[in-house]
Design an enzyme around this catalytic site. Structure first.
Site, PDB file in Angstrom:
ATOM      1  N   GLU A   1       0.759  -1.279   0.021  1.00 40.87           N
ATOM      2  CA  GLU A   1      -0.032   0.097  -0.175  1.00 40.87           C
ATOM      3  C   GLU A   1       1.019   1.213  -0.004  1.00 40.87           C
ATOM      4  OE1 GLU A   1      -2.914  -0.045  -0.557  1.00 40.87           O
ATOM      5  OE2 GLU A   1      -3.676  -2.045  -0.161  1.00 40.87           O
TER       6      GLU A   1
ATOM      7  N   CYS B   1      -8.695  -2.031   7.810  1.00 37.20           N
ATOM      8  CA  CYS B   1      -7.083  -2.167   7.278  1.00 37.20           C
ATOM      9  C   CYS B   1      -6.543  -0.622   7.065  1.00 37.20           C
ATOM     10  CB  CYS B   1      -6.826  -2.856   6.015  1.00 37.20           C
ATOM     11  SG  CYS B   1      -6.950  -4.620   6.470  1.00 37.20           S
TER      12      CYS B   1
ATOM     13  N   HIS C   1      -1.278  -5.450   1.773  1.00 29.09           N
ATOM     14  CA  HIS C   1      -2.371  -6.476   1.708  1.00 29.09           C
ATOM     15  C   HIS C   1      -2.005  -7.851   1.289  1.00 29.09           C
ATOM     16  CE1 HIS C   1      -5.927  -3.426   2.500  1.00 29.09           C
ATOM     17  NE2 HIS C   1      -6.123  -4.460   3.286  1.00 29.09           N
TER      18      HIS C   1
HETATM   19  N1  PCA Z   1      -8.816  -6.995   6.099  1.00 29.00           N
HETATM   20  C1  PCA Z   1      -9.827  -6.076   6.174  1.00 29.00           C
HETATM   21  C2  PCA Z   1      -9.822  -5.819   7.805  1.00 29.00           C
HETATM   22  C3  PCA Z   1      -9.136  -6.777   8.416  1.00 29.00           C
HETATM   23  C4  PCA Z   1      -8.360  -7.592   7.244  1.00 29.00           C
HETATM   24  O1  PCA Z   1      -7.715  -8.503   7.468  1.00 29.00           O
HETATM   25  C5  PCA Z   1      -9.612  -4.860   5.288  1.00 29.00           C
HETATM   26  O2  PCA Z   1      -8.983  -4.938   4.306  1.00 29.00           O
HETATM   27  O3  PCA Z   1      -9.769  -3.547   5.883  1.00 29.00           O
END
Ligand code: PCA
Length: 215
Positions: free
Chosen positions: A79, A142, A166
């Site tokens: 990100e 997240c 991610h």
């Molecule tokens: N993914 C979610 C919240 C927790 C996670 O592992 C997200 O992408 O916001």
């Protein structure tokens, strides 16, 4: 020894498993050379997640923080930017649904990752795995944690660096069986993340290549 804090989340929505926590633990068990990794699990709750994160930062006093979360991505998705917005139809694990509230009232609109994101992605590619630079971490927990982390690091005045990655689902997860998400076994995800981490630890500056999209 460089101290690293890696966070993952507990399962959310209808899932009973979150590979971001499994990957964090794999990095703690098998860290990059010269690094000591502490894995901490964050609750997928807007409020509590940042409290647990703040305590973990105070307790472990890390040089670098890498937070992880699950998303239907095709590989290691590094990100770039956290935005000051919580806005998602999905409820968090406390049952809260937010519709445009800031993460930090009066905070700046956004923070950039302070990890060398392009260099990290290139290093993953050069090891034969897919990585990408993402320009949105969404507007759910997240992004909330990413923004809260970068706000904490920006305001505490210590030379800590931080960012958010991610990661994909694992092949066994229901979303994959239903054809709704790409997948990667968690040991391969951890391998890619180890490359991201060792690259970020070895380099403070990024490389100069264009990675944005036309759309
Ligand atoms: N993914 C979610 C919240 C927790 C996670 O592992 C997200 O992408 O916001």
């Amino acid at each position: 020894m460089t101290r690293v804090l890696v966070t993952g989340f507990d399962p959310f929505d209808k899932d009973t498993y979150n590979p971001s926590w499994a990957a964090a633990r794999l990095l703690q068990e098998n860290p990059p050379d010269g690094a000591e990794v502490t894995a901490v699990q964050l609750p997928c709750k807007y409020d509590e997640s940042l409290k647990v994160l703040r305590e973990a930062v105070l307790e472990t006093d890390p040089d670098l923080v890498m937070s992880l979360g699950l998303s239907p991505r095709s590989g290691i998705s590094i990100e770039r930017v956290a935005i000051n917005v919580n806005d998602c139809p999905a409820a968090d694990n406390a049952g809260r649904t937010l519709k445009g509230e800031p993460v930090v009232a009066d905070g700046p609109a956004a923070y950039f990752s302070t990890l060398p994101i392009k260099r990290c992605a290139r290093e993953v590619w050069q090891n034969g795995m897919y990585a990408e630079i993402s320009h949105t971490a969404g507007a759910f927990v997240c992004n909330h944690v990413f923004y809260g982390l970068m706000h904490l690091l920006a305001t505490e005045g210590k030379p800590r660096r931080g960012g958010f990655v991610h990661i994909p689902h694992t092949p066994e997860m229901p979303a994959v069986a239903q054809g709704r998400a790409p997948s990667l076994p968690v040991d391969l995800t951890a391998k890619g993340l180890r490359i991201v981490l060792s690259t970020a630890l070895a380099h403070e500056t990024d490389i100069d290549i264009p990675v944005g999209a036309t759309h």
